[in-house]
Scaffold this motif. Structure first.
Motif, PDB file in Angstrom:
ATOM      1  N   PRO A   1     -11.411  -0.221   0.570  1.00  0.00           N
ATOM      2  CA  PRO A   1      -9.983   0.125   0.680  1.00  0.00           C
ATOM      3  C   PRO A   1      -9.712   1.252   1.667  1.00  0.00           C
ATOM      4  O   PRO A   1      -8.711   1.218   2.393  1.00  0.00           O
ATOM      5  CB  PRO A   1      -9.613   0.553  -0.750  1.00  0.00           C
ATOM      6  CG  PRO A   1     -10.611  -0.131  -1.623  1.00  0.00           C
ATOM      7  CD  PRO A   1     -11.872  -0.136  -0.832  1.00  0.00           C
TER       8      PRO A   1
ATOM      9  N   VAL B   1       0.819  -1.213   0.000  1.00  0.00           N
ATOM     10  CA  VAL B   1       0.000   0.000   0.000  1.00  0.00           C
ATOM     11  C   VAL B   1       0.852   1.261   0.000  1.00  0.00           C
ATOM     12  O   VAL B   1       0.312   2.379  -0.062  1.00  0.00           O
ATOM     13  CB  VAL B   1      -0.954   0.025   1.213  1.00  0.00           C
ATOM     14  CG1 VAL B   1      -1.880  -1.170   1.191  1.00  0.00           C
ATOM     15  CG2 VAL B   1      -0.191   0.084   2.536  1.00  0.00           C
TER      16      VAL B   1
ATOM     17  N   LEU C   1      -7.359   0.751   4.848  1.00  0.00           N
ATOM     18  CA  LEU C   1      -6.157   1.579   4.957  1.00  0.00           C
ATOM     19  C   LEU C   1      -6.090   2.288   6.309  1.00  0.00           C
ATOM     20  O   LEU C   1      -5.007   2.420   6.895  1.00  0.00           O
ATOM     21  CB  LEU C   1      -6.119   2.607   3.827  1.00  0.00           C
ATOM     22  CG  LEU C   1      -5.559   2.133   2.493  1.00  0.00           C
ATOM     23  CD1 LEU C   1      -5.710   3.217   1.442  1.00  0.00           C
ATOM     24  CD2 LEU C   1      -4.099   1.723   2.627  1.00  0.00           C
TER      25      LEU C   1
END
Length: 284
Positions: free
Chosen positions: A63, A29, A67
């Protein structure tokens, strides 16, 4: 709204924070990137702010929540920043209700609510404007945070494990590029690579130029049972199977070449060199 907050909390705590234990995930990421640090800076702030709300509403649902968990941000502050999602949920639900109302008909076949179809278009437009508008605002404020708060972004400490992994991968990438230079490769890897290229090229030309000889005519709305006898394999004609075989052969050959390159790159990295010697056989 409660369902949205509940799902976001689960995604952040149960998925994101558990994934944060894996270096490969944090590396994937880009946890040390300027963008991620700017996001951490914006989302880590308390209360409600336009940049924070824009990211949490305009960003992709799953996402974004994950995150937040990977960055180990405060769940309470993320939930507070997510509350304005009601301005997206309301027009979305209203659009669904209006579409259902527009589908209702009387016994004579006339719509029960003549105006519902038109209004549903307006509410759908409003929903899209909120969604995409939030994405644009989020991108703007992230870029602004990266520039105007550059010192604060830079002050955020790098993830040491990820930094070390990035350096190792960068070294391996340089070594891979070195050992796969055409002039330094032995004959057989060149042959494998050229064969892979020939196979995929032939497969693409077969499908594009001779498509009627490769596949049975079948439209998206056609029935598999009626048109293909219930067997998807009947979609392929003999030449079609040849094109599929060439495609598979290309992937297999490319995988063989890639594995050879990785092995040679690993050997080169162990020597501490970043470029091959006069001949790739010296690396082996």
């Amino acid at each position: 709204l409660i369902l949205k907050l509940f799902s976001s909390a689960l995604q952040q705590k149960m998925i994101g924070e558990n994934l944060s234990h894996y270096v490969k995930v944090r590396q994937f990421v880009g946890i040390n990137s300027k963008l991620m640090k700017a996001m951490r800076l914006v989302l880590g702030s308390g209360g409600l702010s336009i940049p924070k709300v824009a990211i949490l509403i305009g960003g992709p649902d799953w996402p974004t929540s994950v995150l937040c968990g990977i960055m180990r941000l405060s769940l309470l502050q993320i939930m507070v920043g997510t509350l304005p999602i009601i301005f997206l949920i309301f027009p979305t639900c209203l659009t669904g209700a209006l579409l259902y109302m527009a589908s209702l008909e009387t016994d004579t076949g006339n719509p029960v609510f003549h105006w519902a179809g038109t209004v549903s278009t307006l509410t759908a437009t409003a929903t899209a404007m909120v969604q995409f508008g939030s994405m644009i605002v989020a991108a703007y404020y992230l870029e602004q945070a990266s520039d105007s708060r550059a010192d604060e972004v830079k002050a955020i400490e790098d993830d040491k494990e990820v930094k070390e992994a990035d350096e190792r991968d960068e070294q391996m990438t340089r070594c891979y590029e070195a050992v796969t230079q055409w002039n330094f490769m032995p004959t057989w890897p060149k042959f494998i690579l050229v064969s892979s290229l020939a196979c995929i090229t032939a497969s693409c030309y077969m499908v594009q130029i001779f498509s009627s000889m490769c596949f049975v005519e079948h439209n998206l709305t056609d029935s598999i049972y009626d048109n293909l006898g219930g067997n998807v394999g009947n979609l392929f004609l003999p030449l079609g199977w040849v094109s599929v075989g060439l495609f598979a052969a290309s992937i297999a050959l490319l995988t063989i070449f890639s594995n050879w390159g990785k092995q040679q790159a690993k050997k080169l990295a162990e020597t501490g060199k970043t470029i091959p010697l006069n001949n790739s056989s010296d690396i082996a």
